[in-house]
Design an enzyme around this catalytic site. Sequence first.
Site, PDB file in Angstrom:
ATOM      1  NE  ARG A 174      -1.891   1.827   3.501  1.00 26.94           N
ATOM      2  CZ  ARG A 174      -1.780   1.618   4.811  1.00 26.94           C
ATOM      3  NH1 ARG A 174      -2.374   0.621   5.383  1.00 26.94           N
ATOM      4  NH2 ARG A 174      -1.048   2.434   5.554  1.00 26.94           N
TER       5      ARG A 174
ATOM      6  CG  HIS B  27      -6.494   2.206   6.230  1.00 22.38           C
ATOM      7  ND1 HIS B  27      -6.742   0.929   5.770  1.00 22.38           N
ATOM      8  CD2 HIS B  27      -7.650   2.618   6.833  1.00 22.38           C
ATOM      9  CE1 HIS B  27      -7.984   0.594   6.084  1.00 22.38           C
ATOM     10  NE2 HIS B  27      -8.550   1.588   6.711  1.00 22.38           N
TER      11      HIS B  27
ATOM     12  CE1 TYR C 172       1.006   2.705   8.818  1.00 24.73           C
ATOM     13  CE2 TYR C 172      -0.240   4.420   9.952  1.00 24.73           C
ATOM     14  CZ  TYR C 172      -0.093   3.556   8.876  1.00 24.73           C
ATOM     15  OH  TYR C 172      -1.008   3.553   7.874  1.00 24.73           O
TER      16      TYR C 172
END
Lengths: 325, 376
Positions: free
Chosen positions: B268, B272, B281
């Site tokens: 990805r 998200h 993160y």
Amino acid sequence: MRELRYREALREAMTEEMVRDERVFIMGEEVGHYQGAYKVTEGMLAQFGEKRVMDTPIAEEGFAGIAIGAAMVGLRPIVEFMTWNFSAVAFDQILSNATKLRQMSGGQFTVPIVFRGPNGAARQTAAQHSHAMETFYAQIPGLKVVVPSTAADAKGLMASAIRDDNPVLVLEDERLYGIKGEVPEGEHLVPIGVAAVRRAGTQCTIATWGKMVPVSLEAAELLAAEGVQCEVIDLRSLRPLDHGTVATSVRKTGRLVIVHEAWPYGGPGAELSDRVQRDCFDSLRAPIVRCTGRDASMPYNKKLEELTIPGSATVTQAVRAVMAY
Amino acid sequence: MTKVLASAQDPMFGLFRVIQDDATLDPAYAAHFSDALLERMYREVLRLRVLDERMLVIQRQGRIGFYGEVKGQEATPIATGLALEADDWIFPALREGAAMLVRGFDLSTYIAQCYGNSCDVNKGRQMPSHYSGRAVNQVSWSSCIGPQVPQAVGVAWAMKLQKKPQIAVGFLGDGATSQADFHNAMNFAAVFKVPCVIICQNNHWAISVPSKAQTAAPTFASKAIAYGMPGVRVDGNDVCAVYWAIREAAARARRGEGPTFIESVTYRIGAHSSSDDPSRYRDEAEVQQWRERDPLDRMRRVMSARGLLTEGAHEVLAAQLDDEIKAAIAVVEQGHQPQRESIFEDVYASLPWHLREQREELLATAPAVTHGGATH
């Protein structure tokens, strides 16, 4: 008229609908070779074969999802939960999927499906095995929830549930499976959303459903001996809820006691109470009282279990209190 | 056993690829990819990339509420749309909805699902990036992560019971493999031997949780072994490889040989969703490594190597696709708000008395002014 047991009446409805419509089939744990944990599906495997009486792995959430998929593409599944307690594992598939797919997709997809099984306490089956689950399900728009209390209604409501184009939950009762009653032969459909007056009376209305119907009728009998004439209404369907029949009765009696086994916090009893106080405010001669299961988890101990579930003694007590108001 | 499944003889470590490092196709598979098919793949991946960028812009402008970007993962939805028959059933997860565009679903009607206005077939009820289309047999995923996969298995099972030729494909991400519904779907699919393909897009991140925190298994494909079905690990940034893996799994399903599990290994690149900031993160260096394996770039290099893309043609096509997308958005923005009483439609097959009562109550109140257009 011939008599059938409640479980036989359920089976007759399912069998007749499966003969009538080849898209209908039943699936669940132990429904086939074992003939059902409570023998509701006895003989159905032999009659219809394994493709229409399907034993599944032990996975309520799994087979609920499988059945929802099958319903979306033209089949009409009947899903047996061995008991409604276990439906908690499948709750997301019912709440967020079966119920909402029609609306979320703008009507593009539909889920004609029946979920059925015994609800409420059995005998000494304790906290995790005695849930009266109607409080959770009757809350949900998009579902219909029916609770047959007689053998005739077991057949008639089950047949209507199978023919309905919406997801319908049939909450049966282990303690009622063995009761006998007159059941019409052949096509017998009880409309969903129409209550039945089980006993006529003039002084106090008792509104109830499921296993609490015979309990309330027993209480009414005791009260009649004391000179108190109760009208007992079996709601039969909790969603949609026929509050009109209750309101008509309350306008006559001026009093309402609602009896249910589920916990007192919220639920169809509270919903009914709200409707009746709005619709019949001028007719009420006493506050509406609910006689419910205690607000605690079901104990295993027989004596404690009896004290937790409403019985005819607690119902008569509630009616007496209302009469004395 | 067909070739790709044979190549997955090792679902632990094998990785099926068709596009080689020099941008030529593996000679063992090249014959399956005509120029026309490659052009179509390239164009669809590019369109989805451009669409994503445009949709993110309008999300940031507040014109839609939410958006789930596909960037870096375009290969799988595009390959799915191209590999399946037109009436097979698709249950996408968050990043595979665009398969329906490949199958001819109208672009503006697709975009309308992010607006939820009168152009939306879902009538404004489903959140963005949950695309459904009865016309193309595609059913929205469930926001709860996973429940669509057993539903896909149920559809496949119904096809088998009714002896229909269609198969079903259910999608999930690496995160959803931790859900009970992944187990439910895999187990029922294998036990009932249904015609379905279950595809996990392993994009390495479930929001902020890395895939290694999701499973201790060496690969996701290896999970298939325990369920008794073939597991295939495919390069999820290689459109040709994903296409061929799905083709073979679908053919196997149609032959009555049961389900296949495909792990599509991808990444990805974006966030998200429009509500997420991945820089908090994960390491930018890792993202950069995967940018170098970008599925669009790889497809573009294949096209150039085959002489199908001339200098500057990529930019021209991207601009042309963006114009088409902007035109489609303009059509959607001409739509009006759904009628307020439509809240009560499709709750049930027909309107029950209590909803009729609520509808009358709603209509008896003065129409509220709603954002973005006229009320009705």
